[in-house]
Every structure is written in C-alpha cells, then in structure tokens.
Design an enzyme around this catalytic site. Structure first.
Site, short mmCIF file in Angstrom:
data_model
loop_
_atom_site.label_atom_id
_atom_site.label_comp_id
_atom_site.label_asym_id
_atom_site.label_seq_id
_atom_site.Cartn_x
_atom_site.Cartn_y
_atom_site.Cartn_z
N GLU A 84 0.80 -1.23 0.00
CA GLU A 84 0.00 0.00 0.00
C GLU A 84 0.84 1.28 0.00
O GLU A 84 0.45 2.28 -0.61
CB GLU A 84 -0.94 0.01 1.23
CG GLU A 84 -2.06 -1.00 1.16
CD GLU A 84 -3.14 -0.61 0.17
OE1 GLU A 84 -3.07 0.50 -0.41
OE2 GLU A 84 -4.05 -1.42 -0.07
N SER A 341 -28.44 -24.78 53.06
CA SER A 341 -27.50 -25.19 54.11
C SER A 341 -26.06 -24.78 53.83
O SER A 341 -25.15 -25.22 54.54
CB SER A 341 -27.56 -26.72 54.28
OG SER A 341 -28.82 -27.12 54.75
#
Length: 773
Positions: A84, A341
């Site tokens: 690029e 519990s």
C-alpha cells in the site's frame, strides 16, 4: 537614527509566516475527526489470552476489535506497507510522486487508474469519507497533513489497523481475522496476511466468505508484489492455499459477564478479563449437556475462581444464553437467593474460633423446640447423638440450630459480614435461628468468594473479573478453623480420613450442598487447592422444583467441573499452628483422661481441636444439675438404691449425664452401659422418670405373644403431660405426632424387641422396652 536600526521588510518571509499562521488557525478551527470519547465506539470483551468473549457494535452496528501494533502479525504489517505505501515512514502524509503519477494516468485515460493515496490519506478518508472528486481529494490531502502533524507514524498505522473496512460490518484487521479465519491477527500466515491486506481495496467484492475466487486473485497479486521481500518458498506455498473463510458469527462466551462489564465501560473499546477461554467453553458445554434432563424454565449458573488471586476463570450466569424460556438474560451469579444449608460450614468454623466446639463436640439431632422454632431434617428423620463432623457432613438441621443458638444469630450474621459475606433480609427482618437453614438471601458470587477462605487460610475475598479490579480480602475464619472445616467437608475429619470415607478425600475437594425451602434453589460449592467452584440450579422466577436438591442435581455438576478444570493431584496439607488431634470423651465433650478406667468417659473419639481447647458439651437445655453426678448402688446386685429404701451398704458411683433429649435415642447396649442401673425392687416407689413423663399400658420388659395368626395390638397412654402433642418413637424412628390424650396404637406384626419412647415439646420423655414372640 542609523538606517541599520530600521526593520527590514521581506515580503516572502512574511507571506510564508502568514500562510503558516493561517494553516494553524484552520487546523485549530477544523481539526481532523479523530476517534474520541464521544465517538461511536465498538466494545470488545476478551479473555485472558485475547480470545473475544463478546463484541458490542457501535451505534452504526460496526464490529471492531481494538488492537495495538504489537498484537498484529509482523507479516501483515510488512505486507501492508510493501503493497500500500512503501514510503510511509518517509513522506509527510502525501507522496507527491504518487499523486503526479495518478494525475497523469487520469489525464491520459480519462478515468482514475490509481489513486496515489498514502496510508495516511486512506486513514483520513476512513475517518472522514469524502466524494471521489478533485475537491474531495484536496480535503483528503489536507486531513492527511493534519494527521501527520498531530500523530506519530505508529499512531496513524494503528488507526488503519483498527478502522480499515473489511467487509460487511467488520472493521479492522483483528475483527476480520477473528471473523473470517477464526484466529487472532498475531497468528496470521503469509497467505492470510496477504488476503487481509488487499481486502480494504474492495471490501464488498473481495469478501472471502462470499467471493472466494476474487479474493484469491487479489491476494495472489499481493503475494507477487512481495517477491524479494518474503522467501520464495513461503510465497509458493501461500499461492497454493485456498482463500477460505468461516461463516461469520458473533463471539459469544461468558455473555452475561460481558454484559455486566459493559455497563461500567464508558469510553472504552476493549475490556480484558481473567476468563480462561477454554475453561469457559468447558463450563458452558457441561451446562448445555444437562439441559435435556431439566424441566422447562430451569436455569443453571456456575462460577470458577482461581484461589491464588481471586481471578474468575469461568462465568456462566444462565444455562443457555439463547434460550429465553430458561430466563437466559437473568444473571444468576449475581441474584440474591436462599442459600439453604451452604452457610453451615461458616457456622461451625466461627463456633470453633469462639471456643464453643471442637470437631467431635456432642450435639443432639432429635426433635427439639428452640423458643417455638422446631426445625426438622431434609430426610424427615433424626440420628440422635451426633458429632459436629457428622452434623456438617450429613447437613443436619437441628444440630446447626443448636450451635447457632449458642453463638447467637445476630453475632453470626455480623461475623459473616465482617468476612465479606453479606446476607439480605426482608424489609424489617432481623437475623434469627432460621438464617442457618436459608432464612436470608445471598448470591452465588458472594458464596464462592466466601468459600475460597477454606483454601486461603481463612481469608475470603471478592471475585475479580478484570486486571484493574483491586484485590479485596477479609478474614472470615482463623487459619486453624478453615483447615478443620475443610478437612471435615473433604474427608469427614480424622476418623473419616483414616478410612478414606470422605467423598473428596482422594481428589482433595471439599464441598457442601444446599437446598432452599420448597426446592427453589439447589446449590453446591466446593474448593480444591487451586479453584473454588460454585453451582446453582433452579428457576429464576422462584418457582419450586420438587425433587431438585443440592445433592442430586448440583453436586454431580460440581464434581464434573472439578474433573474437567482441575487435574492437579491434591497436595498434603500441614495443620496450621494451634490445630492438633486429641482424644475426647462423650458425653462430657472434654479431653479424655490417660487411663481407660474413668466411668465418665463413656465413648472416646478422635477430634480436631483448636488452640488446645476441648470445650465441654453444651449445658443441658432441659435438665439442670452438673454433667458429672453420683448415684448409690447395691454392690451385690449393682442396682440403684437409696438409704430410705435399702438398709445394706451402698456404693457411690460417679456418672456422666447425657443431655436429656438424647437419652431416649441411645442404643440398647450403650443405654445399659451409660445410664443409671435399674432400681432395686424395694425402691420401686422412688423410681419415677426424672422428667415426670410416664408410659402406661405396658411395662418395661413385658413380653407380648401372638394369639394364633393375629399379631398383638399394643395400646399405650402417656401420663404427666398437658394436652399438647407428643412424639412417639419405635426403635428410634418417628412413629407419629399426636395429641397426648389420643394415646398410641400399633399392630406388632413382626416378632422381636421394640424400644418405645414418648417425648413432649419440652424434651421430657419416658421409654419402655418389650418383646413380641
């Protein structure tokens, strides 16, 4: 005045200065549209290794996975610059030679052949789209110059890596790599790097999931451009690879955790977590495997915490995030529910620290009334005399309430809060004895943080989800109490460990289950050396699930989670200072004497004690007097007597008194050995039950005989109590609760010995033994 002192006018210099000043003013008035806090932001929540857990699009529904330069493969960066913009590191934002070349091509061909854009110009167009026209190009050039003046080259390149269009709703190399290739951008191959480099040129036309041939041709063009930069063999191999892509799908791991973290992520584009992606997948798969066996609308939750730094490795807030019928969006890791519990280990641990008990303290698992509160056990049966270790491992309710009464519910809740576990009470509610059986609310998150104390020397902590979360720790228990309770849960204590009877002794796992009232919540929380894991199963709307309790629905899942996530063998743990094994005696509960001839030491047990304390059995709630007492017996017959009814010599004998509520529950052999002997016949008139309660209709030692094929019918009545209810027991098992005036009838179908006991709500009792032949 000398002429040399007069200012010299230089038109060119002043013109350039004015132009520069004008550009600076324009730059300040029209700054480039850099992403900021107020810009639409996509958000990515990632696991510890960078694996996306869940992505939230920005306001434009764009998916973006933020990355830094270092998190992207060098192959991609090299290919990008080579293809690029080879002069990216050298130009000021525009490349005049490239622009002149593009202009010449436009004049010659009458159309745009190449744009001549630099990477900086492409970033400018991404941030501020402009029409493909001469004014648009000039604006793009101006923005590129502004970017170069404000940002470094690496910052500009980072913007490109994160915002380059990659097809559809994807932006940035990381989002494209994850979506198309199923891997992070740091692991790209040569072919994959080239594919993602070319994709922004025509994102819609080069998508590899839709236009594989076009994508491959464009990729090959990039590879050919890189000849001389990459090895020939690597390029040749890359040219042979197909341009494949997986079906686009949204990352969805730990979705409810991601939703939770998103709420506090203002202005952030990425949230790093401690989640282990593989562990998270394992947890979600294990939960999904159980869905077919669960009724509709039942959900599950699981939380996995690393004990070392309280880092959360897996978080499943619901059973299936895609199943709305199971309340998929309700996060049950955070929801306040009745813990059943699961608070019992903390009760016994705190009682150890308070010096109230040791691991073998004698407790009473029998029907009792605590100021009108009459708890029962889950299985609707009672065990009589039990130790703390038995009460905890069997999750017995009455002994837990007995200990809580001694500790005090308000103090218990306060100590839990000090340790970081906050309980929720209804508006206007206050701690009471029911709190130990689930009479308050808490969350899976808080329980897991509290349970980590059993693997962290008694120090609990708040689970941490992100690296910036502070470590918040509180001491829940002493190191000694935490060690003892973990050993009880893991192996049953010293005796259980000796025979390896504890469920977790071979794996080094200690866990506790819990079931809330009405089967609304099933829990199982466990710890190993490395992990603390919690599981919840139920309906988020609180509807009962009959038959769903912690032991049968949550515990198996917990064990599977430990098997899948923690393969490390258990380590041998040394008892902390102050913890040691000691022989103690029942019923007194104190340390056993050296010899074996002490008549008050009726049963010897091996206990864990803390700081040398061997506290005695709790005072008798129903009967006064000292635990040690003396009786007089006839030395010839061994029977009990008094000077008022026997004229011969009497022998004084020391005894240890069992709690009154337990005497009816003692086995026949133990009863004969530890209770006072029968009275001499001459003293029968003085032989009244100490409680004042008496069974009539049959006498101790009676023999009932069958009349032919018809079993005898036994009818008994009770004297010495009011018209309230009484409990009848046959061979230690409840046979009914009836009004005292109704009496008791039983068809004696089977031959053998029968021990029949009657108790009232004050714990008074009488007992007879008879035989059927």
């Amino acid at each position: 005045m000398p002429s040399s002192w007069l200012p010299t006018f230089h038109p060119l210099r002043h013109t350039l200065a004015a132009l520069l000043l004008g550009l600076l003013i324009i730059d300040q008035l029209l700054p480039p549209p850099l992403p900021g806090r107020d810009s639409p932001q996509a958000l990515l929540v990632v696991a510890q290794d960078g694996t996306p857990l869940r992505a939230f699009p920005d306001r434009d529904h764009v998916w973006r996975h933020p990355v830094t330069l270092e998190e992207v493969s060098p192959l991609y960066r090299e290919a990008l610059l080579a293809y690029e913009d080879r002069y990216f590191r050298w130009h000021p934002g525009v490349n005049p030679a490239a622009l002149l070349r593009a202009a010449g091509q436009w004049i010659r061909h009458g159309r745009i052949v190449s744009g001549g854009s630099t990477l900086t110009m492409q970033v400018a167009r991404i941030l501020e789209p402009v029409p493909r026209s001469l004014p648009g190009k000039l604006r793009q050039i101006l923005r590129a110059l502004q970017l170069e003046a404000r940002l470094s080259k690496d910052e500009i390149l980072t913007l490109y890596l994160n915002y380059a269009p990659m097809g559809g709703v994807l932006e940035g190399v990381e989002a494209a790599s994850r979506a198309y290739l199923g891997k992070p951008a740091r692991r790209l191959s040569h072919a994959e790097a080239a594919l993602l480099v070319v994709l922004p040129q025509a994102p819609s036309l080069l998508r590899p999931d839709r236009h594989a041939d076009a994508a491959r041709q464009a990729r090959d063009k990039v590879l050919q451009r890189l000849q001389g930069r990459w090895p020939d063999a690597a390029i040749a191999d890359a040219l042979q690879e197909p341009a494949y892509a997986q079906t686009l799908r949204e990352p969805l791991l730990a979705p409810l955790l991601a939703e939770r973290l998103r709420a506090g992520a203002a202005g952030r584009t990425r949230i790093d977590t401690f989640i282990d992606a593989q562990a998270q997948q394992t947890v979600e798969l294990l939960l999904a495997d159980r869905l077919a066996a669960l009724p509709a609308r039942v959900s599950m939750a699981a939380l996995v915490v690393d004990n070392a730094r309280l880092e959360v490795r897996a978080y499943a807030g619901s059973a299936d995030f895609t199943d709305k019928q199971r309340f998929s969006h309700v996060d049950m890791v955070r929801a306040s529910r009745s813990p059943g519990s699961t608070l019992k280990p903390f009760l016994y641990g705190l009682a150890l620290d308070e010096g109230l008990i040791h691991s073998e303290s004698l407790l009473a698992d029998v029907p009792q009334s605590f100021g009108g509160y009459q708890p029962g056990n889950f299985q609707q049966s009672f065990h009589g005399p039990v130790s703390v270790s038995e009460a905890l491992t069997k999750s017995l309710n009455v002994p837990a309430v007995e200990v809580l009464e001694r500790l005090d519910p308000v103090r218990f809740v306060s100590l839990l809060r000090r340790g970081g576990l906050k309980l929720d009470f209804p508006k206007g509610g206050a701690p009471n004895l029911a709190v130990i059986l689930g009479g308050a609310g808490t969350s899976l998150e808080q329980l897991v943080g509290a349970y980590s104390a059993f693997a962290r020397g008694g120090i609990a902590g708040k689970p941490r989800y992100t690296p910036d979360a502070p470590v918040e720790e509180q001491r829940m228990l002493s190191a000694g109490a935490a060690f003892i309770i973990r050993d009880l849960l893991e192996s049953g204590g010293p005796t259980g460990r000796a025979v390896e009877s504890g469920a977790g002794v071979r794996r080094g796992i200690a866990w506790k289950t819990g079931t809330s009232f009405g089967f609304r919540d099933a829990w199982s929380i466990g710890v190993s050396d490395r992990l603390t894991i919690g599981v919840w199963v139920g309906r988020p709307d609180g509807t009962p699930n009959p038959g769903f309790f912690g032991a049968n629905i949550a515990a198996p899942l917990l064990v599977d989670l430990f098997n899948a996530l923690d393969g490390s063998p258990p380590t041998r743990r040394e008892a902390p200072p102050g913890v040691r094994q000691q022989r103690i005696c029942w019923p007194l509960g104190t340390a056993a004497p050296d010899g074996d001839d002490d008549p008050t030491c009726q049963q010897r047990r091996l206990a864990w004690t803390l700081d040398g304390a061997s506290p005695p059995t709790f005072p008798d709630r129903l009967r006064g007097g000292e635990a040690r007492y003396r009786i007089l017996v006839d030395p010839q017959s061994g029977q009990r007597a008094l000077p008022e009814c026997f004229r011969g010599p009497l022998e004084s004998r020391e005894m240890a008194r069992w709690p009154a509520v337990l005497e009816p529950w003692l086995g026949s052999e133990l009863r004969q050995r530890v209770l006072p002997p029968p009275w001499l016949k001459a003293c029968a008139d003085l032989a009244q039950p100490e409680s004042g309660l008496r069974i009539v209709g049959a006498s101790n030692g009676d023999v009932l005989r069958r009349a032919g094929a018809t079993p005898p019918l036994l009818h008994l009545e009770v004297r010495g109590t009011a018209d309230g209810d009484v409990i009848w027991l046959v061979n230690g098992q409840p046979a009914g609760r009836k009004p005292a005036a109704a009496g008791f009838e039983k068809r004696m179908d089977e031959p053998g010995r029968y021990d029949i006991t009657v108790l009232d709500d004050q714990g008074r009792y009488d007992r007879i033994s008879l035989s059927v032949r």
